[in-house]
Design a protein around this motif. Structure first.
Motif, short mmCIF file in Angstrom:
data_model
loop_
_atom_site.label_atom_id
_atom_site.label_comp_id
_atom_site.label_asym_id
_atom_site.label_seq_id
_atom_site.Cartn_x
_atom_site.Cartn_y
_atom_site.Cartn_z
N THR A 31 45.73 159.96 75.49
CA THR A 31 46.63 160.07 76.63
C THR A 31 46.16 159.12 77.73
N PRO A 32 47.00 158.80 78.69
CA PRO A 32 46.55 157.92 79.78
C PRO A 32 45.31 158.45 80.50
N GLU A 33 45.22 159.76 80.64
CA GLU A 33 44.07 160.35 81.34
C GLU A 33 42.77 160.09 80.59
N ARG A 34 42.84 160.03 79.28
CA ARG A 34 41.63 159.82 78.48
C ARG A 34 41.17 158.37 78.47
N ILE A 35 42.00 157.46 78.99
CA ILE A 35 41.62 156.05 79.07
C ILE A 35 40.77 155.77 80.30
N VAL A 36 41.01 156.51 81.37
CA VAL A 36 40.38 156.22 82.67
C VAL A 36 38.87 156.11 82.60
N PRO A 37 38.14 157.03 81.94
CA PRO A 37 36.67 156.90 81.94
C PRO A 37 36.17 155.61 81.32
N PHE A 38 36.90 155.04 80.38
CA PHE A 38 36.49 153.78 79.78
C PHE A 38 36.75 152.62 80.73
N ARG A 39 37.84 152.69 81.48
CA ARG A 39 38.18 151.63 82.42
C ARG A 39 37.14 151.53 83.53
N ILE A 40 36.56 152.65 83.95
CA ILE A 40 35.61 152.64 85.08
C ILE A 40 34.17 152.71 84.60
N MET A 41 33.94 152.51 83.31
CA MET A 41 32.59 152.65 82.76
C MET A 41 31.63 151.60 83.29
N GLY A 42 32.13 150.40 83.58
CA GLY A 42 31.30 149.37 84.19
C GLY A 42 30.71 148.36 83.23
N ASN A 43 30.91 148.55 81.93
CA ASN A 43 30.40 147.58 80.96
C ASN A 43 31.58 146.88 80.28
N ASN A 44 31.30 145.78 79.60
CA ASN A 44 32.38 145.03 78.94
C ASN A 44 33.02 145.84 77.82
N ALA A 45 32.20 146.57 77.05
CA ALA A 45 32.75 147.36 75.94
C ALA A 45 33.73 148.41 76.44
N GLY A 46 33.42 149.04 77.57
CA GLY A 46 34.35 150.01 78.14
C GLY A 46 35.68 149.37 78.50
N LYS A 47 35.61 148.16 79.07
CA LYS A 47 36.84 147.45 79.41
C LYS A 47 37.64 147.08 78.16
N VAL A 48 36.93 146.62 77.13
CA VAL A 48 37.59 146.27 75.87
C VAL A 48 38.32 147.48 75.30
N VAL A 49 37.64 148.62 75.25
CA VAL A 49 38.25 149.83 74.71
C VAL A 49 39.44 150.24 75.55
N ALA A 50 39.32 150.19 76.87
CA ALA A 50 40.44 150.55 77.74
C ALA A 50 41.62 149.61 77.52
N ASP A 51 41.36 148.31 77.37
CA ASP A 51 42.44 147.35 77.13
C ASP A 51 43.15 147.63 75.80
N ILE A 52 42.36 147.96 74.77
CA ILE A 52 42.97 148.30 73.48
C ILE A 52 43.78 149.58 73.60
N PHE A 53 43.22 150.59 74.27
CA PHE A 53 43.95 151.84 74.45
C PHE A 53 45.26 151.62 75.22
N ASP A 54 45.22 150.77 76.26
CA ASP A 54 46.46 150.49 77.01
C ASP A 54 47.52 149.88 76.10
N SER A 55 47.10 148.96 75.22
CA SER A 55 48.04 148.36 74.28
C SER A 55 48.60 149.41 73.33
N MET A 56 47.74 150.33 72.88
CA MET A 56 48.21 151.39 71.99
C MET A 56 49.19 152.31 72.69
N MET A 57 48.96 152.58 73.97
CA MET A 57 49.90 153.40 74.73
C MET A 57 51.25 152.69 74.89
N ALA A 58 51.19 151.38 75.10
CA ALA A 58 52.44 150.61 75.22
C ALA A 58 53.22 150.68 73.91
#
Length: 327
Positions: free
Chosen positions: A215-242
């Motif tokens: 869900t969108p709520e479950r993406i947030v912790p990865f977006r704010i994790m602060g490392n590149n891997a967290g950003k990568v996972v959040a970007d993939i999750f956003d694409s999956m949500m789209a």
């Protein structure tokens, strides 16, 4: 006749598990691989073997090497395997994963090389040299490479502790046809060989994966994790949500391949039952379907630990912990 009930699985055995991961990245493959590569305390990843699947082999092997870079694991060799299923024409899922297979994050040219040895040759040579029941084969892709190795060299079976796969469904239907899930439908003959091999199989079914909905709520912790891997996972999750919005009209969807890695790390997050499983290879409408015998109709010895339930909150907590360990 009563059915076989699903029961909670026990804790993982202490120590590191030696694994070879077969993959076809794929967005969810990428997240699963990152999750596995972070688990240096629990998984000794001998290699990644790559097959045709979500995209052609030329793309999936490149994606595997990109994910290896994201995790900063240049020590893990990558071997390319079969460019097509055993007997059928290949099918792809670029409509789901995008033309690159990993839509969402910015991709780069992989830094590390592809190994020159064919994946199936690597599997055979490695398993022949291994101690009995010492290596777990992990299948995140169509099972072409594993089936080819088992066919060519049945003597490798004693070295395999378990084959763990993201395959099949029973109660929730398929995700590529009404009856079949993608990894099996893409090469049902290979899946049938693996399930009938006599090696213990654990199947993380779509029944379980659809209990860990993104869900969108479950993406947030990865977006704010602060490392590149967290950003990568959040970007993939956003694409999956789209994709979920385009396909189903909802920003929600199942997570498949990471469930396999969660099982390896914390099996107690899942429930399953030992049952007999067959793969349909000849059906007009049901090719690739997994026939799960919960009631013992076929009177065969169970060949599969069929995992059908998952703890969603526990799964996402584990995923966050693992991704936070990466660069």
């Amino acid at each position: 006749m009563a059915g076989t009930p699903a029961t909670q699985l026990p804790l993982a055995a202490p120590g590191k598990r030696q694994v070879i991961i077969d993959t076809d990245p794929g967005q969810d493959d990428a997240i699963a691989l990152l999750m596995a590569m972070a688990a240096t305390d629990k998984l000794d990843i001998k290699a990644l073997t790559v097959s045709v699947g979500n995209l052609p082999l030329s793309r999936t092997e490149k994606n595997a090497r990109i994910v290896r870079d994201w995790a900063n694991r240049p020590d893990i060799p990558v071997y390319a395997g079969y460019p097509r299923p055993l007997v059928r024409e290949p099918i792809f899922a670029d409509d789901v994963h995008g033309k690159t297979g990993m839509e969402g994050p910015t991709l780069h040219e992989p830094r590390g090389p592809l190994m020159p040895t064919h994946a199936v040759q690597y599997l055979i040579e490695t398993l022949r040299a291994a101690a009995p029941k010492s290596i777990t084969l992990v299948g995140l892709a169509p099972l072409t490479n594993f089936a080819a190795a088992l066919n060519a060299a049945p003597d490798i079976k004693p070295a395999i502790a378990e084959i763990v796969v993201m395959d099949g469904s029973w109660g929730v239907g398929g995700n590529i046809t009404p009856a079949a899930t993608f990894n099996i439908y893409a090469d049902p003959e290979a899946a049938s060989i693996v399930f009938r091999s006599g090696v213990p199989v654990t199947a993380l079914s779509h029944d379980a994966a659809r209990r860990v909905l993104l869900t969108p709520e479950r993406i947030v912790p990865f977006r704010i994790m602060g490392n590149n891997a967290g950003k990568v996972v959040a970007d993939i999750f956003d694409s999956m949500m789209a994709y979920g919005l385009r396909r189903r009209g909802m920003a929600v969807g199942p997570i498949y391949d990471p469930c396999v890695i969660a099982y390896l790390l914390q099996p107690e997050l899942f429930k399953g039952a030992k049952v007999s499983v067959d793969v349909e290879t000849k059906g007009e409408f049901t090719t690739g379907a997994t026939v799960v015998d919960f009631r013992g109709y076929n009177r065969r010895t169970p060949n599969t630990l069929w995992i059908s339930e998952a703890d969603a909150e526990g799964f996402y907590a584990l995923l966050r912990t693992q991704i936070a360990r990466l660069p």
